[in-house]
Design a protein around this motif. Structure first.
Motif, mmCIF file in Angstrom:
data_model
loop_
_atom_site.group_PDB
_atom_site.id
_atom_site.type_symbol
_atom_site.label_atom_id
_atom_site.label_comp_id
_atom_site.label_asym_id
_atom_site.label_seq_id
_atom_site.Cartn_x
_atom_site.Cartn_y
_atom_site.Cartn_z
ATOM 1 N N GLN A 79 36.738 49.336 30.941
ATOM 2 C CA GLN A 79 35.620 48.603 30.356
ATOM 3 C C GLN A 79 34.933 47.681 31.351
ATOM 4 O O GLN A 79 33.797 47.277 31.131
ATOM 5 C CB GLN A 79 36.107 47.781 29.159
ATOM 6 C CG GLN A 79 36.663 48.627 28.036
ATOM 7 C CD GLN A 79 37.348 47.778 26.970
ATOM 8 O OE1 GLN A 79 37.497 46.569 27.133
ATOM 9 N NE2 GLN A 79 37.759 48.415 25.896
ATOM 10 N N SER A 80 35.631 47.324 32.433
ATOM 11 C CA SER A 80 35.048 46.381 33.397
ATOM 12 C C SER A 80 35.792 46.486 34.726
ATOM 13 O O SER A 80 36.863 47.097 34.817
ATOM 14 C CB SER A 80 35.164 44.945 32.873
ATOM 15 O OG SER A 80 36.530 44.571 32.828
ATOM 16 N N LYS A 81 35.221 45.836 35.730
ATOM 17 C CA LYS A 81 35.869 45.765 37.040
ATOM 18 C C LYS A 81 37.207 45.022 36.915
ATOM 19 O O LYS A 81 38.187 45.380 37.568
ATOM 20 C CB LYS A 81 34.935 45.063 38.032
ATOM 21 C CG LYS A 81 35.463 45.044 39.454
ATOM 22 C CD LYS A 81 34.433 44.510 40.439
ATOM 23 C CE LYS A 81 34.431 43.008 40.469
ATOM 24 N NZ LYS A 81 33.706 42.456 41.644
ATOM 25 N N GLU A 82 37.243 44.010 36.078
ATOM 26 C CA GLU A 82 38.482 43.251 35.879
ATOM 27 C C GLU A 82 39.586 44.138 35.298
ATOM 28 O O GLU A 82 40.751 44.032 35.712
ATOM 29 C CB GLU A 82 38.234 42.047 34.965
ATOM 30 C CG GLU A 82 39.453 41.147 34.839
ATOM 31 C CD GLU A 82 39.169 39.902 34.014
ATOM 32 O OE1 GLU A 82 39.979 39.623 33.118
ATOM 33 O OE2 GLU A 82 38.153 39.234 34.280
ATOM 34 N N HIS A 83 39.228 45.017 34.355
ATOM 35 C CA HIS A 83 40.235 45.923 33.787
ATOM 36 C C HIS A 83 40.772 46.885 34.847
ATOM 37 O O HIS A 83 41.962 47.205 34.861
ATOM 38 C CB HIS A 83 39.657 46.710 32.607
ATOM 39 C CG HIS A 83 39.508 45.887 31.376
ATOM 40 N ND1 HIS A 83 38.334 45.838 30.662
ATOM 41 C CD2 HIS A 83 40.371 45.063 30.731
ATOM 42 C CE1 HIS A 83 38.486 45.019 29.637
ATOM 43 N NE2 HIS A 83 39.711 44.531 29.663
ATOM 44 N N ILE A 84 39.887 47.326 35.731
ATOM 45 C CA ILE A 84 40.333 48.188 36.831
ATOM 46 C C ILE A 84 41.301 47.411 37.722
ATOM 47 O O ILE A 84 42.354 47.917 38.108
ATOM 48 C CB ILE A 84 39.134 48.686 37.670
ATOM 49 C CG1 ILE A 84 38.236 49.579 36.831
ATOM 50 C CG2 ILE A 84 39.610 49.438 38.916
ATOM 51 C CD1 ILE A 84 36.903 49.885 37.479
ATOM 52 N N PHE A 85 40.941 46.183 38.033
ATOM 53 C CA PHE A 85 41.774 45.358 38.902
ATOM 54 C C PHE A 85 43.150 45.123 38.284
ATOM 55 O O PHE A 85 44.171 45.215 38.969
ATOM 56 C CB PHE A 85 41.062 44.030 39.190
ATOM 57 C CG PHE A 85 41.729 43.207 40.254
ATOM 58 C CD1 PHE A 85 41.936 43.717 41.529
ATOM 59 C CD2 PHE A 85 42.135 41.913 39.989
ATOM 60 C CE1 PHE A 85 42.538 42.947 42.515
ATOM 61 C CE2 PHE A 85 42.735 41.141 40.960
ATOM 62 C CZ PHE A 85 42.942 41.653 42.233
#
Length: 198
Positions: free
Chosen positions: A45-51
């Motif tokens: 859903q977001s770059k943060e979720h990927i991180f």
């Protein structure tokens, strides 16, 4: 062949290592992976979720040791086992890191995770508690069989080992040294062990 989710994670991890979490944009992640926005959102859903997923998938390997796998009867063997695990973990990460990537960037991502991911700090604290307890237990065992001789308390000896490795990593990162920090820590611990036997 790796699945799409794993491909996204690996690609994002390589970008974060090269540039940092903050410097990489969501648009750049989509371009590098070749996924459309809709396809990308199917997995993250977001770059943060990927991180967060990267921290769980890759950096948890780099930053953790299962202390139950290490010798429980000899401090020397505990130290040797510890380095076998660290080197194995390092090799796993080298497989996904791009050629020429600064190994210190793995540590920088961990620091970023402490700031960005709310529950990561709790995981790190739990790991540090397990780490301290493992060192105290092996030092007690080593003292009980006469392997080491020192008036320094078990807890303080444990802190010497742990803090010397943490300090070596920070100095290595800040100085931009080439070389292998794990070898530096190994040398420090072996010298410290030799002093404790004297």
């Amino acid at each position: 062949m790796e699945d799409s989710r794993q491909y996204i994670l690996k690609t994002a991890y390589q970008l974060f290592l090269q540039k940092s979490y903050k410097a990489v944009t969501f648009k750049e992640l989509m371009q590098k992976t070749g996924f459309s926005k809709g396809a990308f959102y199917h997995y993250f859903q977001s770059k943060e979720h990927i991180f967060e997923a990267i921290i769980d998938c890759y950096l948890s390997i780099f930053a953790s040791v299962d202390f139950g796998e290490l010798s429980q009867v000899s401090l020397r063997r505990f130290i040797n086992d510890y380095f076998k695990v660290l080197k194995k973990n390092q090799a796993k990460l080298s497989f996904v890191a791009p050629e020429g990537t600064d190994k210190g960037n793995h540590y920088l991502l961990i620091f970023e995770a402490l700031r960005i991911i709310p529950d990561f700090k709790d995981k790190v604290h739990a790991y540090h508690k397990d780490e301290m307890n493992a060192w105290i237990d092996i030092i007690k065992a080593a003292r009980a069989v006469g392997e080491i001789k020192s008036d320094i308390s078990d807890r303080q000896l444990a802190r010497l080992f742990i803090n010397s490795s943490d300090g070596a990593v920070l100095r290595w990162m800040m100085s931009g040294q080439a070389g292998d920090v794990i070898k530096d820590i190994e040398e420090v611990w072996k010298n410290l062990y030799a002093l404790l036997k004297a």
